[in-house]
Enzyme design. Structure first.
Site, PDB file in Angstrom:
ATOM      1  N   ARG A 163       0.809  -1.094   0.030  1.00  0.00           N
ATOM      2  CA  ARG A 163       0.004   0.116  -0.137  1.00  0.00           C
ATOM      3  C   ARG A 163       0.761   1.019   0.153  1.00  0.00           C
ATOM      4  NH1 ARG A 163      -2.158   1.011   4.032  1.00  0.00           N
ATOM      5  NH2 ARG A 163      -1.119  -0.139   5.465  1.00  0.00           N
ATOM      6  N   LYS A 181      -8.498  -2.840  -0.225  1.00  0.00           N
ATOM      7  CA  LYS A 181      -8.660  -1.912   0.997  1.00  0.00           C
ATOM      8  C   LYS A 181      -9.407  -0.626   0.897  1.00  0.00           C
ATOM      9  CE  LYS A 181      -6.067  -4.356   3.860  1.00  0.00           C
ATOM     10  NZ  LYS A 181      -6.668  -4.918   5.038  1.00  0.00           N
ATOM     11  N   HIS A 198     -11.339  -4.447  11.489  1.00  0.00           N
ATOM     12  CA  HIS A 198      -9.891  -5.243  10.787  1.00  0.00           C
ATOM     13  C   HIS A 198      -9.409  -6.367  11.491  1.00  0.00           C
ATOM     14  CE1 HIS A 198      -5.729  -4.811   8.931  1.00  0.00           C
ATOM     15  NE2 HIS A 198      -6.356  -5.571   8.219  1.00  0.00           N
ATOM     16  N   SER A 229       0.317  -7.061  11.332  1.00  0.00           N
ATOM     17  CA  SER A 229       0.933  -8.003  10.617  1.00  0.00           C
ATOM     18  C   SER A 229       1.882  -8.643  11.331  1.00  0.00           C
ATOM     19  CB  SER A 229       1.614  -7.349   9.412  1.00  0.00           C
ATOM     20  OG  SER A 229       2.293  -8.324   8.612  1.00  0.00           O
ATOM     21  N   LYS A 264      -2.692 -13.622  13.401  1.00  0.00           N
ATOM     22  CA  LYS A 264      -4.014 -13.361  13.154  1.00  0.00           C
ATOM     23  C   LYS A 264      -4.798 -14.447  12.374  1.00  0.00           C
ATOM     24  CE  LYS A 264      -5.173  -9.616  11.112  1.00  0.00           C
ATOM     25  NZ  LYS A 264      -5.873  -9.754   9.837  1.00  0.00           N
ATOM     26  N   THR A 265      -4.016 -14.532  10.986  1.00  0.00           N
ATOM     27  CA  THR A 265      -4.567 -15.563  10.235  1.00  0.00           C
ATOM     28  C   THR A 265      -4.335 -16.959  10.538  1.00  0.00           C
ATOM     29  OG1 THR A 265      -4.039 -13.962   8.464  1.00  0.00           O
ATOM     30  CG2 THR A 265      -4.253 -16.458   7.928  1.00  0.00           C
ATOM     31  N   ASP A 268      -9.860 -11.137   7.543  1.00  0.00           N
ATOM     32  CA  ASP A 268      -9.471 -10.020   7.332  1.00  0.00           C
ATOM     33  C   ASP A 268     -10.354  -8.704   8.045  1.00  0.00           C
ATOM     34  OD1 ASP A 268      -7.135  -8.225   6.991  1.00  0.00           O
ATOM     35  OD2 ASP A 268      -7.926  -7.480   5.279  1.00  0.00           O
ATOM     36  N   ARG A 315       2.318 -11.851  -1.709  1.00  0.00           N
ATOM     37  CA  ARG A 315       0.798 -12.009  -1.488  1.00  0.00           C
ATOM     38  C   ARG A 315       0.263 -13.034  -2.395  1.00  0.00           C
ATOM     39  NH1 ARG A 315      -1.547  -9.482   2.927  1.00  0.00           N
ATOM     40  NH2 ARG A 315      -0.383  -7.846   3.727  1.00  0.00           N
TER      41      ARG A 315
END
Length: 522
Positions: free
Chosen positions: A54, A195, A214, A232, A236-237, A251, A316
């Protein structure tokens, strides 16, 4: 030639307009146009060039009277005059003349009460494939009667001229909330499209009483849902992908009065250092229909080298959620979350591996959005560096943080949910917490077993720390016990606490009770 109403945007004389092509068709188009190549697994692989993540400094919000008082203006939400936006948009639509244009009409928000329709207009077939897999896909009946609530136009080949266009660089992400229009140009990084959808939902859903988050979310066999916030690298994932629970999404979610629901229909996962052993769900999702960005691939065998970061550290893959074997395909839970988990990776080694938060502490640590970088992970990083991202999603929050914090508190209180802070980072041994221990702690929180433990108060951070959890060595639960040098421990506590206190000074609309719930620097 059917134009599907693009002339209403000022896009006329396109060479061809393709609407809602299948992943196979979009892959064929991308290959024909030279946008990418196929991997050995059948995934489409592209390089995004200069922009591999980003471009935060290139995002602007159009400042109009209708939205001016809503927006938390500052270094994240930068204003742009309406006239400048309109001028750039006119140039972008002119740029798209005589080019092939790809349209995806789809939805964000799995709960039908809050679903918003989005039209995505792409210059690149590969980016259209990405958003086809990331958003929620319409049925033929829905497509036949489709009307867009918001439109996003992505033209990476158009380069802004900062001196003329009033941008910071050749790239720009421009959001006009009043016109229900987003323009993205100068960047091939597909995450900007995803996003931008999130930024729109973060603006409109609070007005409907829905808390946008988020976070990742999953659901247990008894219908109990949980949400996981984290920046990040905090897990989380990984932690939300629990074999004993179904993944709602990884997400972006909304918390309504009677549901928690995924905004998306896909996942956008990091690939760096990916392995079949470590994250088999993501590894096995990289197949035909997936879009891979900036992963190094052998030109002959077409095999991936996920450890090679020469193209990007932020490599990604985007894929539909049905590529995950244990996914909740409805994208929602009919019940509100009973467990809220904030994930952090504390490189100072002083935060408890798991602790329970009261209402004001939940608001404080949510707004703070803390994690940290460990020494040696980046050039020039020689000691732990605190990282704060407001509400665990600062770049995508147009409203004041106090709005989102109040919604969190309201939803948690109404649902009777428990809130826990989980440190997946380091302790006084210099070692990172083992994943199996973190999973045991998270499982104890999800099942309620943790509430049977005795709790003590952390003297610096004020949170409640359990003294015993099955499957976790008790000496690891109290951070001080892992430090041989107690004075060094106390110094590290003071240093981190001071960082929290200093960071929180910018939140001028938070109540005194919430400010007082933070750590004590003395």
């Amino acid at each position: 030639m059917e134009t599907y109403g693009l002339e209403q945007l000022g896009i006329v004389n396109a060479a061809a307009v393709y609407r809602n092509l299948t992943p196979a068709q979009l892959t064929e188009h991308a290959l024909r146009r030279g946008e990418g190549t196929l991997s050995a697994t059948g995934a489409l692989v592209v390089k995004t060039g200069k922009y591999t993540g980003r471009s935060a400094n290139d995002k602007f919000i159009v400042d109009t009277p209708a939205v001016h008082d809503d927006i938390a203006w500052g270094k994240v939400n930068r204003p742009m005059e309406k006239e400048k936006f309109d001028a750039i948009f006119a140039k972008v639509t002119a740029y798209l003349q005589n080019k092939e244009v790809y349209v995806f009409d789809g939805f964000a928000g799995a709960d039908p009460k809050y679903t918003k329709s989005f039209r995505i207009v792409n210059e690149l077939a590969s980016q259209n494939l990405f958003i086809h897999q990331l958003l929620r896909r319409p049925t033929p009946e829905q497509l036949a009667s489709f009307t867009a609530d918001y439109t996003i136009v992505a033209a990476p080949g158009f380069k802004c001229v900062p001196e003329i266009d009033g941008t910071h660089s050749e790239a720009a992400i421009l959001v006009d909330y009043e016109a229900h229009l987003v323009v993205i140009c100068g960047t091939r990084y597909a995450g900007e499209i995803k996003k931008s959808v999130f930024s729109v939902m973060n603006y409109i859903l609070p007005k409907q009483g829905v808390f946008p988050m988020h976070c990742s979310a999953n659901i247990g066999t008894d219908g109990d849902s949980a949400v996981f916030f984290g920046l990040s690298g905090t897990g989380k994932t990984t932690l939300s992908a629990d074999p004993a629970r179904k993944l709602i999404g990884d997400d972006e979610h909304g918390w309504a009065d009677d549901s928690v629901f995924n905004f998306e229909g896909g996942c956008y996962a990091k690939c760096i250092n990916l392995s079949a052993e470590g994250e088999p769900e993501i590894y096995n999702a990289i197949k035909f229909g997936a879009l891979v960005e900036n992963v190094v691939m052998d030109p002959d065998t077409r095999e991936f080298d996920f450890d090679d970061d020469s193209l990007a550290v932020n490599s990604r893959v985007g894929y539909p959620v049905e590529y995950i074997p244990n996914a909740e395909l409805s994208g929602m839970s009919p019940s509100v979350p009973k467990t809220v988990i904030f994930l952090t990776a504390d490189a100072y080694g002083v935060l408890p591996p798991i602790s329970k938060l009261d209402r004001n502490q939940a608001m404080y640590y949510f707004v703070s959005g803390f994690t940290s970088k460990v020494a040696g992970t980046e050039i020039g990083v020689t000691e732990p560096v605190p990282t704060f991202s407001t509400c665990f999603g600062e770049p995508f929050l147009p409203l004041d943080p106090s709005v989102y914090a109040a919604m969190l508190a309201e939803k948690v209180e109404k649902a009777g949910a428990k809130v826990y802070l989980v440190n997946t980072g380091w302790n006084g041994t210099g070692q990172r917490m083992k994943l199996r221990y973190t999973r045991a702690m998270v499982t104890a929180a999800l099942t309620g077993e943790i509430e049977k433990a005795d709790f003590v108060t952390d003297p610096t951070f004020g949170v409640q720390v359990p003294t015993a959890i099955e499957g976790v060595p008790s000496e690891l639960l109290i951070p001080e016990n892992t430090w041989a040098d107690k004075e060094a421990y106390r110094a590290a506590c003071r240093k981190l606490a001071s960082s929290f206190v200093e960071n929180f000074k910018k939140y001028t609309r938070m109540s005194a009770e919430v400010v007082a719930a933070g750590p004590k620097a003395e």
